[in-house]
Scaffold this motif. Structure first.
Motif, PDB file in Angstrom:
ATOM      1  N   CYS A  33       7.996   9.765   2.691  1.00 23.26           N
ATOM      2  CA  CYS A  33       8.028   8.591   2.014  1.00 23.26           C
ATOM      3  C   CYS A  33       6.360   8.431   1.215  1.00 23.26           C
ATOM      4  O   CYS A  33       5.695   8.241   1.690  1.00 23.26           O
ATOM      5  N   SER A  34       6.066   7.776  -0.041  1.00 28.10           N
ATOM      6  CA  SER A  34       5.267   7.335  -0.639  1.00 28.10           C
ATOM      7  C   SER A  34       5.276   6.091  -0.174  1.00 28.10           C
ATOM      8  O   SER A  34       5.697   5.072  -0.717  1.00 28.10           O
ATOM      9  N   VAL A  35       3.576   5.509  -0.196  1.00 24.78           N
ATOM     10  CA  VAL A  35       3.835   3.989   0.369  1.00 24.78           C
ATOM     11  C   VAL A  35       3.580   2.992  -0.937  1.00 24.78           C
ATOM     12  O   VAL A  35       4.502   2.030  -0.736  1.00 24.78           O
ATOM     13  N   SER A  36       3.492   3.769  -2.569  1.00 24.03           N
ATOM     14  CA  SER A  36       3.739   2.516  -2.870  1.00 24.03           C
ATOM     15  C   SER A  36       4.835   2.309  -3.327  1.00 24.03           C
ATOM     16  O   SER A  36       5.869   1.244  -3.720  1.00 24.03           O
ATOM     17  N   ASP A  37       5.909   3.761  -3.109  1.00 23.03           N
ATOM     18  CA  ASP A  37       7.730   3.149  -2.816  1.00 23.03           C
ATOM     19  C   ASP A  37       8.178   2.696  -1.973  1.00 23.03           C
ATOM     20  O   ASP A  37       9.153   1.429  -1.887  1.00 23.03           O
TER      21      ASP A  37
ATOM     22  N   THR B 164      -0.508   8.210  -1.846  1.00 18.57           N
ATOM     23  CA  THR B 164      -0.905   8.731  -0.330  1.00 18.57           C
ATOM     24  C   THR B 164       1.083   8.694   0.232  1.00 18.57           C
ATOM     25  O   THR B 164       1.177   7.909  -0.351  1.00 18.57           O
ATOM     26  N   ALA B 165       0.753   9.757   0.654  1.00 17.66           N
ATOM     27  CA  ALA B 165       2.681  10.283   1.581  1.00 17.66           C
ATOM     28  C   ALA B 165       2.116   9.798   3.239  1.00 17.66           C
ATOM     29  O   ALA B 165       1.678  10.959   3.504  1.00 17.66           O
ATOM     30  N   PHE B 166       3.408   8.900   4.026  1.00 17.46           N
ATOM     31  CA  PHE B 166       3.055   9.391   5.202  1.00 17.46           C
ATOM     32  C   PHE B 166       4.718   9.618   5.990  1.00 17.46           C
ATOM     33  O   PHE B 166       6.025   9.125   5.207  1.00 17.46           O
ATOM     34  N   VAL B 167       5.147  10.246   7.181  1.00 11.79           N
ATOM     35  CA  VAL B 167       6.352  10.318   7.692  1.00 11.79           C
ATOM     36  C   VAL B 167       6.932   9.281   8.329  1.00 11.79           C
ATOM     37  O   VAL B 167       5.430   8.138   8.781  1.00 11.79           O
ATOM     38  N   CYS B 168       8.251   8.458   7.537  1.00  9.14           N
ATOM     39  CA  CYS B 168       8.316   7.116   8.513  1.00  9.14           C
ATOM     40  C   CYS B 168       9.830   7.026   7.744  1.00  9.14           C
ATOM     41  O   CYS B 168      10.279   7.891   7.624  1.00  9.14           O
TER      42      CYS B 168
ATOM     43  N   TRP C 136      -4.122   0.387   0.666  1.00 12.99           N
ATOM     44  CA  TRP C 136      -4.059   1.454   2.026  1.00 12.99           C
ATOM     45  C   TRP C 136      -5.287   2.075   1.979  1.00 12.99           C
ATOM     46  O   TRP C 136      -5.762   2.294   0.823  1.00 12.99           O
ATOM     47  N   LYS C 137      -5.206   2.460   2.923  1.00 13.98           N
ATOM     48  CA  LYS C 137      -6.012   3.997   2.810  1.00 13.98           C
ATOM     49  C   LYS C 137      -5.782   4.619   4.452  1.00 13.98           C
ATOM     50  O   LYS C 137      -5.469   4.507   5.466  1.00 13.98           O
ATOM     51  N   LYS C 138      -5.696   5.891   3.552  1.00 14.82           N
ATOM     52  CA  LYS C 138      -5.698   7.340   4.434  1.00 14.82           C
ATOM     53  C   LYS C 138      -6.861   7.932   5.151  1.00 14.82           C
ATOM     54  O   LYS C 138      -7.596   8.061   4.168  1.00 14.82           O
ATOM     55  N   THR C 139      -6.528   8.260   6.592  1.00  8.48           N
ATOM     56  CA  THR C 139      -7.798   8.986   7.620  1.00  8.48           C
ATOM     57  C   THR C 139      -7.298  10.996   7.663  1.00  8.48           C
ATOM     58  O   THR C 139      -6.488  10.624   7.491  1.00  8.48           O
TER      59      THR C 139
ATOM     60  N   ARG D 224      -2.988   2.870   7.288  1.00  9.38           N
ATOM     61  CA  ARG D 224      -3.545   1.810   7.319  1.00  9.38           C
ATOM     62  C   ARG D 224      -2.738   1.046   5.802  1.00  9.38           C
ATOM     63  O   ARG D 224      -3.739   1.055   4.765  1.00  9.38           O
ATOM     64  N   ILE D 225      -2.423   0.342   6.088  1.00  8.22           N
ATOM     65  CA  ILE D 225      -1.246  -0.386   5.080  1.00  8.22           C
ATOM     66  C   ILE D 225      -1.974  -2.123   5.810  1.00  8.22           C
ATOM     67  O   ILE D 225      -1.748  -2.119   6.393  1.00  8.22           O
ATOM     68  N   SER D 226      -2.723  -2.202   4.481  1.00  5.20           N
ATOM     69  CA  SER D 226      -3.275  -3.587   4.420  1.00  5.20           C
ATOM     70  C   SER D 226      -2.737  -5.129   4.133  1.00  5.20           C
ATOM     71  O   SER D 226      -2.405  -4.353   2.641  1.00  5.20           O
TER      72      SER D 226
END
Length: 407
Positions: free
Chosen positions: A263-267, A295-299, A329-332, A337-339
């Motif tokens: 999933c895209s964080v912005s979406d 950025t994107a991540f699995v959720c 948001w910031k990706k490591t 992390r979504i603030s």
């Protein structure tokens, strides 16, 4: 062999080997003793024969030849037969043989008796220790059946029996866990029903009051219109309350399977605040999104966007006119992390440890809308996907919620 890993069985095996050695030693000793007895008996017999012959004047040479001779003949057998000495003669009529049988029999009886007592004592001790062990196990199992899991099976040694006890102990832990889970489930259902009943009392009481007012003034259009709108709001609040409780209950019960996808964080953020931008504009507040990085991540897209939306709603509830809500948001390499921060009233320090509890409302936020379920639901959603949620806040300076997900 695994059987000899049991110390009690091993000790009993050592005892049996010692007993076998003792039997062999006694047999050898008895054999030697019987040889000496036979030798003495033959010496006594020869002495008696020689003495009798000497008294009758028989030549010593003849006697010596007779005593040392090993030759046998038919005439000798016939002579012995005539005087009644044959293989069928009763032993009691042969004094030297009878004495040998008497001594040998008593010796074997005494040794056999002592060895039997030793063997039975060893077997009895082993069986007594084993019986004591079984009684201990039965007592512990009875405690398990009564729901007392503070007792423990004997686990002092190795061996098959102790492996069995370990399996029973493991089974008791499983039963204890299921028992505790069952009690927690009952307590959870009890608290849930109590919470729902308590939370529904207020809107139900309001609906009853609105109905009575409308019934008393059916011709007053303004009154009917005003309290009809209030009735609609109360019903909507009840609907939101029930839906939120159902979601939390399903999450806590583990009946929801998160459908994870990239999933895209912005979406996610756009989906979460889609219906909240209008409210923010009406209240003179602004929701600001930092789109400097994509950025994107699995959720699970639906549930995660709802979690973000609940935090934004909470921020809107606790910011004044002209307030701002920032989402970034910031990706490591291992985490994203979504603030979500605001410049609202903040959360008192004494409330920080309670804000994720179900239906918790701070004394300083009783004048704001909501039932105290949003943050609790958000926490269940985030942790249900293996994530973490944290909060930092200062009074009159604002609050920052951080959602962390492993990448």
């Amino acid at each position: 062999m695994n059987i000899f890993r049991d110390k009690q069985v091993r000790d009993f095996g050592i005892f049996l080997l010692f007993f076998l050695f003792l039997v062999i030693a006694c047999s050898v000793g008895l054999h030697e003793a019987q040889g000496k007895i036979v030798q003495n008996l033959f010496l006594s017999h020869d002495n008696a024969v020689v003495t009798s012959l000497l008294e009758q004047g028989v030549s010593k040479d003849v006697i010596a030849k007779a005593i040392t001779s090993s030759a046998a003949s038919r005439d000798g057998m016939d002579f012995l037969y005539k005087i009644g000495v044959t293989k069928h003669t009763a032993i009691r009529f042969l004094p030297f043989i009878a004495e040998f049988q008497h001594v040998s029999g008593y010796s074997m009886l005494i040794i056999g008796g002592l060895l039997s007592i030793l063997l039975l004592s060893g077997i009895y001790k082993f069986l007594w220790i084993r019986e004591h062990l079984y009684l201990q196990a039965i007592e512990v199992i009875n405690c398990f059946t009564e729901g007392n899991f503070s007792c423990h099976m004997p686990q002092m040694n190795e061996g098959t029996i102790y492996h069995l006890f370990a399996s029973v102990e493991q089974l008791s832990m499983i039963l204890q866990s299921k028992n505790e889970t069952g009690n927690k489930t009952k307590e959870f259902l009890k608290n849930t029903i109590s919470d729902i009943s308590h939370q529904l009392k207020t809107p139900l009481a309001a609906l009853t009051m609105y109905y009575e007012i409308i019934s008393d003034e059916p011709d007053n259009i303004e009154t009917v219109k005003e309290y009809s709108e209030k009735t609609g709001l109360a019903l909507k609040r009840m609907e939101q309350l029930i839906l939120s409780m159902l979601k939390i209950t399903r999450l806590d019960a583990g009946s929801i399977v998160f459908e994870k996808e990239s999933c895209s964080v912005s979406d996610l953020v756009s989906r979460a605040i889609g219906e909240l931008t209008t409210r923010a504009a009406l209240e003179g507040k602004e929701i600001m999104i930092d789109k400097s990085s994509e950025t994107a991540f699995v959720c699970d897209k639906q549930w995660t966007s709802e979690a973000i939306g609940n935090i934004v709603k909470n921020a809107l509830d606790h910011t004044h006119f002209g307030g701002e809500i920032h989402i970034s948001w910031k990706k490591t390499p291992v985490m994203i992390r979504i603030s979500i921060s605001d410049n609202g009233t903040g959360i008192p320090a004494e409330d920080l440890h309670h804000i994720f509890k179900r239906f918790y409302r701070s004394k300083k936020s009783l004048d704001t809308q909501g039932a105290g379920l949003g943050l609790s639901l958000t926490k269940s959603i985030v942790e249900g996907q293996g994530g973490m949620i944290s909060v930092q806040s200062s009074l009159q300076e604002g609050t920052v919620f951080t959602l962390s997900f492993l990448t």
